[in-house]
Design a protein around this motif. Sequence first.
Motif, PDB file in Angstrom:
ATOM      1  N   ILE A 117       6.364  -1.426   1.626  1.00 58.54           N
ATOM      2  CA  ILE A 117       6.493  -2.682   0.879  1.00 58.54           C
ATOM      3  C   ILE A 117       5.881  -3.826   1.685  1.00 58.54           C
ATOM      4  O   ILE A 117       5.133  -4.646   1.158  1.00 58.54           O
ATOM      5  CB  ILE A 117       7.964  -2.971   0.533  1.00 58.54           C
ATOM      6  N   SER A 118       6.179  -3.864   2.965  1.00 60.51           N
ATOM      7  CA  SER A 118       5.647  -4.889   3.858  1.00 60.51           C
ATOM      8  C   SER A 118       4.121  -4.885   3.843  1.00 60.51           C
ATOM      9  O   SER A 118       3.475  -5.929   3.742  1.00 60.51           O
ATOM     10  CB  SER A 118       6.173  -4.649   5.283  1.00 60.51           C
ATOM     11  N   ARG A 119       3.546  -3.706   3.916  1.00 61.70           N
ATOM     12  CA  ARG A 119       2.078  -3.579   3.927  1.00 61.70           C
ATOM     13  C   ARG A 119       1.452  -4.010   2.609  1.00 61.70           C
ATOM     14  O   ARG A 119       0.448  -4.703   2.586  1.00 61.70           O
ATOM     15  CB  ARG A 119       1.688  -2.130   4.224  1.00 61.70           C
ATOM     16  N   TYR A 120       2.031  -3.578   1.493  1.00 67.60           N
ATOM     17  CA  TYR A 120       1.452  -3.900   0.189  1.00 67.60           C
ATOM     18  C   TYR A 120       1.630  -5.355  -0.194  1.00 67.60           C
ATOM     19  O   TYR A 120       0.802  -5.917  -0.907  1.00 67.60           O
ATOM     20  CB  TYR A 120       2.032  -2.992  -0.904  1.00 67.60           C
ATOM     21  N   MET A 121       2.705  -5.966   0.262  1.00 70.45           N
ATOM     22  CA  MET A 121       2.976  -7.348  -0.129  1.00 70.45           C
ATOM     23  C   MET A 121       2.551  -8.361   0.929  1.00 70.45           C
ATOM     24  O   MET A 121       2.671  -9.561   0.719  1.00 70.45           O
ATOM     25  CB  MET A 121       4.463  -7.509  -0.464  1.00 70.45           C
ATOM     26  N   HIS A 122       2.065  -7.841   2.063  1.00 73.75           N
ATOM     27  CA  HIS A 122       1.611  -8.707   3.160  1.00 73.75           C
ATOM     28  C   HIS A 122       2.705  -9.677   3.609  1.00 73.75           C
ATOM     29  O   HIS A 122       2.495 -10.880   3.722  1.00 73.75           O
ATOM     30  CB  HIS A 122       0.350  -9.484   2.760  1.00 73.75           C
TER      31      HIS A 122
END
Length: 154
Positions: free
Chosen positions: A49-54
Amino acid sequence: MKNSDAKRLDSIKAAHASKKPRHSSRMEDYLEVISELVEQKGYATSLDISRYMHVSAPSVTKMLKRLDEGGFLEYEKYHGINLTRKGAQIAESIRQKHSILLEFFEILGVEHDTANQDIEGIEHHLNPKSIKQLRKFITFLKSNPKILSDFKNL
């Protein structure tokens, strides 16, 4: 003040007084991403989630706790993330809105990447009644190829 200005002010006032959903567009973004990850991978992690939502991992953890408290998902730190029925319904609603808007923007001739960027700002704010009418309009346009052809040739 002109009558049209007064009507516009009344319209703004009415829009702000209308019943607002109990969840924010940011929460909807999280639910949408979680749903997509689960569909693609079978699970979602806070790191994904962190990676996809920056966003930072602590931001994800904070939002996951809020979503859990709101009954949108089941979250245990260091374990899987599962959407509840309530969370899955919101994610599916956003997905449908996104799809309908994307189809409409493509009919208008808006480039795919630009359309996706614009839709991310719009999809959270449209009333389901507006989406229903937009779906009907798209169906009408597609069933009338002459109209579509004429529009594309403008």
